[in-house]
Design an enzyme around this catalytic site. Structure first.
Site, PDB file in Angstrom:
ATOM      1  N   ASP A  84       0.879  -1.146  -0.180  1.00  7.51           N
ATOM      2  CA  ASP A  84      -0.066  -0.079   0.071  1.00  7.51           C
ATOM      3  C   ASP A  84       0.793   1.383  -0.156  1.00  7.51           C
ATOM      4  OD1 ASP A  84      -2.004   2.136   0.496  1.00  7.51           O
ATOM      5  OD2 ASP A  84      -2.060   1.812   2.529  1.00  7.51           O
ATOM      6  N   ASN A 131      -0.442   4.629  -0.200  1.00  9.28           N
ATOM      7  CA  ASN A 131      -1.166   5.759   0.261  1.00  9.28           C
ATOM      8  C   ASN A 131      -1.604   5.683   1.590  1.00  9.28           C
ATOM      9  OD1 ASN A 131      -3.020   4.034  -0.602  1.00  9.28           O
ATOM     10  ND2 ASN A 131      -3.971   5.990  -2.020  1.00  9.28           N
ATOM     11  N   ASP A 188      -4.116   3.728   2.880  1.00  5.32           N
ATOM     12  CA  ASP A 188      -5.570   3.329   2.902  1.00  5.32           C
ATOM     13  C   ASP A 188      -5.876   1.835   3.374  1.00  5.32           C
ATOM     14  OD1 ASP A 188      -5.230   2.334   0.576  1.00  5.32           O
ATOM     15  OD2 ASP A 188      -6.834   3.154  -0.573  1.00  5.32           O
ATOM     16  N   ASP A 204      -1.697  -1.457  -3.954  1.00 13.43           N
ATOM     17  CA  ASP A 204      -1.702  -0.398  -5.064  1.00 13.43           C
ATOM     18  C   ASP A 204      -0.698  -0.306  -6.035  1.00 13.43           C
ATOM     19  OD1 ASP A 204      -0.296   1.594  -4.038  1.00 13.43           O
ATOM     20  OD2 ASP A 204      -1.958   2.080  -2.726  1.00 13.43           O
ATOM     21  N   ASP A 209      -4.021  -9.873 -15.888  1.00 10.39           N
ATOM     22  CA  ASP A 209      -4.902 -11.142 -15.547  1.00 10.39           C
ATOM     23  C   ASP A 209      -6.284 -10.381 -16.358  1.00 10.39           C
ATOM     24  OD1 ASP A 209      -6.235 -13.227 -14.521  1.00 10.39           O
ATOM     25  OD2 ASP A 209      -5.088 -12.984 -12.670  1.00 10.39           O
ATOM     26  N   ASP A 267      -8.010 -15.710 -17.075  1.00 13.04           N
ATOM     27  CA  ASP A 267      -8.646 -16.233 -16.051  1.00 13.04           C
ATOM     28  C   ASP A 267      -9.699 -17.325 -16.601  1.00 13.04           C
ATOM     29  OD1 ASP A 267      -9.321 -16.084 -13.296  1.00 13.04           O
ATOM     30  OD2 ASP A 267     -11.144 -15.583 -13.777  1.00 13.04           O
ATOM     31  N   HIS A 301      -2.968 -17.380  -5.529  1.00 16.41           N
ATOM     32  CA  HIS A 301      -3.907 -16.718  -4.799  1.00 16.41           C
ATOM     33  C   HIS A 301      -5.189 -17.539  -4.513  1.00 16.41           C
ATOM     34  CE1 HIS A 301      -5.299 -16.249  -8.777  1.00 16.41           C
ATOM     35  NE2 HIS A 301      -6.618 -15.995  -8.479  1.00 16.41           N
ATOM     36  N   ASP A 302      -5.288 -18.582  -5.297  1.00 21.55           N
ATOM     37  CA  ASP A 302      -6.572 -19.654  -4.857  1.00 21.55           C
ATOM     38  C   ASP A 302      -6.240 -20.714  -3.908  1.00 21.55           C
ATOM     39  OD1 ASP A 302      -7.895 -18.020  -6.634  1.00 21.55           O
ATOM     40  OD2 ASP A 302      -7.668 -19.291  -8.611  1.00 21.55           O
TER      41      ASP A 302
HETATM   42  O1  TEU Z   1     -10.271 -19.417 -10.833  1.00 18.60           O
HETATM   43  C1  TEU Z   1     -10.788 -20.476 -11.484  1.00 18.60           C
HETATM   44  C2  TEU Z   1     -10.979 -21.409 -10.350  1.00 18.60           C
HETATM   45  O2  TEU Z   1     -11.308 -22.499 -11.020  1.00 18.60           O
HETATM   46  C3  TEU Z   1     -10.986 -21.302  -9.054  1.00 18.60           C
HETATM   47  O3  TEU Z   1     -12.530 -20.519  -8.960  1.00 18.60           O
HETATM   48  C4  TEU Z   1     -11.093 -22.284  -8.320  1.00 18.60           C
HETATM   49  O4  TEU Z   1     -12.100 -23.529  -8.561  1.00 18.60           O
HETATM   50  C5  TEU Z   1     -11.256 -21.847  -6.768  1.00 18.60           C
HETATM   51  O5  TEU Z   1     -10.397 -20.941  -6.709  1.00 18.60           O
HETATM   52  C6  TEU Z   1     -11.187 -23.204  -5.850  1.00 18.60           C
HETATM   53  O6  TEU Z   1     -11.052 -22.564  -4.578  1.00 18.60           O
HETATM   54  C7  TEU Z   1     -10.115 -18.158 -11.258  1.00 18.60           C
HETATM   55  C8  TEU Z   1      -9.157 -17.110 -10.365  1.00 18.60           C
HETATM   56  O7  TEU Z   1      -7.894 -17.636 -10.211  1.00 18.60           O
HETATM   57  C9  TEU Z   1      -9.933 -17.115  -9.019  1.00 18.60           C
HETATM   58  O8  TEU Z   1      -9.370 -16.258  -8.321  1.00 18.60           O
HETATM   59  C10 TEU Z   1     -11.442 -16.367  -9.470  1.00 18.60           C
HETATM   60  O9  TEU Z   1     -12.315 -16.421  -8.055  1.00 18.60           O
HETATM   61  C11 TEU Z   1     -12.100 -17.391 -10.363  1.00 18.60           C
HETATM   62  O10 TEU Z   1     -11.346 -17.702 -11.490  1.00 18.60           O
HETATM   63  C12 TEU Z   1     -13.167 -16.467 -10.893  1.00 18.60           C
HETATM   64  O11 TEU Z   1     -12.895 -15.345 -11.592  1.00 18.60           O
HETATM   65 CA    CA Z   2      -3.488   1.982  -1.184  1.00 20.07          CA
END
Ligand code: TEU
Ligand code: CA
Length: 562
Positions: free
Chosen positions: A22, A24, A26, A30, A99, A200, A331-332
């Protein structure tokens, strides 16, 4: 920057913009924050960054629900900030990938606001509408984020399809105008000079438009997992080839498809240089046994021998035909060291071991922010501290079904996507140096111990080890090019493999357990030269000495090293 297939020689770093830095005060990461970290990424040896979605969005799913593809999310900054980011990164020799989320839009996108007005609105067919069936949903498919995939729209008396959250409405790729919109927005960003896209959930853009009911697999669920009806669907290659033909092939960029549930055979189709449509595929097989079952929250099936089998399959089947993506985190997914390593007794050792195992394979390694310092899962006590829409929906559905709260929280602690989304831990100061204000999601309490500043100063840190691993890849072409072969296939804890190119070879030894493990390798593997290891007191040549807990050692034979 004209060379072909430049992504094969680089390491990708994935940034989740909301949680990176971050600038700024908040509490939200960013673009200026990302700009300020260019030297850090340079020092790691990164050649490509992948930015999570940065477009205007109401943030139901942190930017994976876009309401305007042509402007920057307010919290992240402005278009000037973006131009500055691109310029700064390019000047540092780092390429930038965006993305692109075009399986669906936000329900706040002007196209959807129009489409829901009336059945004859010009935007109606941008989305997928069906009449109620016997007063109910048109079919029984379950959304990835719990509940039905159908959302009822009073005004026009029809249901609209959403595979993900209720606010992420699936685009109808059958509609020519939708495809044209995708081409247009893609050109807009490519003409700005971005170096590629991560597409995505691109393999869900073609569905079985008959919407048959899915077989009932779990009586506890009102709606049913139906992934076989919308993943790698009938028209997928036609859509992707047209996209490539009309747009992508005119630019020297990398196209990375997110391809959950994809097999090597399907990947080869997507990745074929002439008839395919992407350069890299983010397959999921090694981190999710059966994404089709929809049972991501169940206990882990994962074993070392299963993992070895899957990795070996991909290493072998793509060899000389296509290129692998090497990753354990994004991130998933939960944090890799929490999931596959040991965060208590062998935090450092296991984090380095996992990195060694991935980085020495054939393909392009993807490092997810914080992985390089061994960031771990978080365990918030209260569901209210979680931000992820998938996690919150799952919690609500399970509680409503009468499941035990503690048991549901335990599953969330293990698998929630928020494990990977807590703020990046830069130092041991307030809010881990991520922000001067309270962050949008809680900081993991272990930041005082696990942070970038401390690891920069420590020769033996995980971070320094990543630097060395990445530097080795740049130095030894056998790491990029060598042929992979699995050794000791039956062993339940040791993942050992070789890489061979001409008269050069690598021996990679990794121990996925907290116990000593004996090696069973023939005499041709005695000797070599140690090029990296996560333990001290290691002999310079391989003598098949047992591996200590989570030990990793790599030996090299050949002339390139000095
Ligand atoms: O993920 C696709 C996807 O298959 C995931 O939603 C997965 O099934 C889930 O994360 C299992 O925990 C992409 C992105 O990487 C995800 O962050 C998004 O939420 C999703 O598409 C929808 O855009
Ligand atoms: Ca910020």
């Amino acid at each position: 920057m004209q060379e072909k297939r430049w992504w094969r020689n680089e390491v990708v770093y994935q940034i989740y913009p909301r949680s990176f830095q971050d600038s700024n005060g908040d509490g939200i990461g960013d673009l200026q924050g990302i700009i300020s970290k260019v030297d850090y990424l340079k020092s790691l040896g990164i050649g490509i960054v992948w930015l999570g979605p940065i477009f205007q969005s109401p943030n139901d799913d942190n930017g994976y629900d876009v309401s305007d593809y042509y402007s920057i999310m307010k919290e992240f900054g402005t278009m000037e900030d973006f131009d500055c980011l691109l310029e700064t990164y390019h000047r540092a020799g780092i390429r930038v990938i965006l993305d692109i989320v075009v399986n669906h839009t936000s329900d706040e996108h002007p196209w959807f606001i129009e489409a829901k007005q009336s059945r004859d609105n010009p935007y109606r067919d941008y989305y997928i509408w069906r009449d109620p069936k016997d007063g109910h949903e048109p079919c029984n498919w379950e959304s990835v984020f719990s509940g039905s995939v159908w959302r009822y729209e009073e005004e026009t008396g029809q249901y609209v399809l959403h595979l993900y959250s209720r606010k992420q409405i699936d685009l109808n790729w059958e509609t020519e105008a939708v495809r044209q919109e995708v081409y247009k927005l893609s050109k807009f960003w490519l003409d700005k000079g971005v170096d590629g896209f991560r597409l995505d959930t691109i393999t869900t853009i073609s569905k079985d438009m008959n919407f048959p009911d899915a077989p009932v697999v779990n009586k506890g669920h009102e709606f049913q997992p139906a992934v076989q009806y919308y993943m790698d669907g009938p028209e997928i290659m036609r859509y992707l080839r047209e996209y490539k033909e009309k747009v992508l092939k005119n630019y020297n960029v990398v196209i990375i498809g997110e391809t959950p549930g994809c097999t090597p055979k399907e990947a080869l189709e997507y990745l074929d240089e002439d008839t395919g449509a992407m350069d890299l595929a983010i397959q999921w097989e090694h981190i999710e046994k059966d994404p089709g079952s929809g049972e991501k929250w169940d206990n882990d099936f994962w074993t070392v021998s299963y993992f070895k089998k899957i990795m070996t399959k991909w290493q072998t089947e793509l060899y000389q035909k296509a290129w692998n993506v090497l990753y354990l985190s994004n991130h998933d997914q939960p944090r890799q060291v929490s999931r596959f390593g040991d965060t208590k007794k062998y935090h450092k050792e296991s984090a380095k071991m996992l990195a060694t195992c991935m980085h020495m394979m054939q393909g392009t390694p993807f490092v997810y922010q914080g992985e390089e310092i061994g960031m771990t899962n978080v365990a918030f006590d209260d569901i209210e501290q979680y931000r992820c829409v998938e996690t919150r929906n799952m919690y609500a559905a399970e509680i409503e079904r009468g499941e035990n709260r503690e048991e549901v929280m335990a599953r969330i602690h293990k698998k929630s996507r928020d494990n990977a989304r807590t703020p990046m831990q830069w130092d041991d100061g307030l809010y881990a140096g991520f922000s001067t204000a309270e962050p949008w999601i809680g900081v993991n309490a272990n930041y005082v111990r696990i942070n970038v500043k401390q690891q920069m100063e420590d020769e033996n840190s995980i971070l320094r080890y990543y630097q060395r691993l990445i530097a080795l890849r740049k130095k030894l072409s056998v790491i990029t090019e060598g042929k992979y072969e699995l050794l000791m296939p039956e062993d339940e804890a040791v993942f050992a493999y070789s890489r061979i190119m001409g008269d050069e070879k690598l021996l990679v030894l990794t121990n996925f357990s907290g116990q000593d493990r004996n090696l069973d390798l023939d005499a041709s593997w005695i000797g070599g030269r140690l090029i990296i290891s996560n333990y001290k007191e290691v002999s310079e040549n391989n003598e098949n000495q047992p591996l200590r807990p989570y030990e990793a050692r790599v030996y090299y034979w050949g002339k390139q090293y000095d």
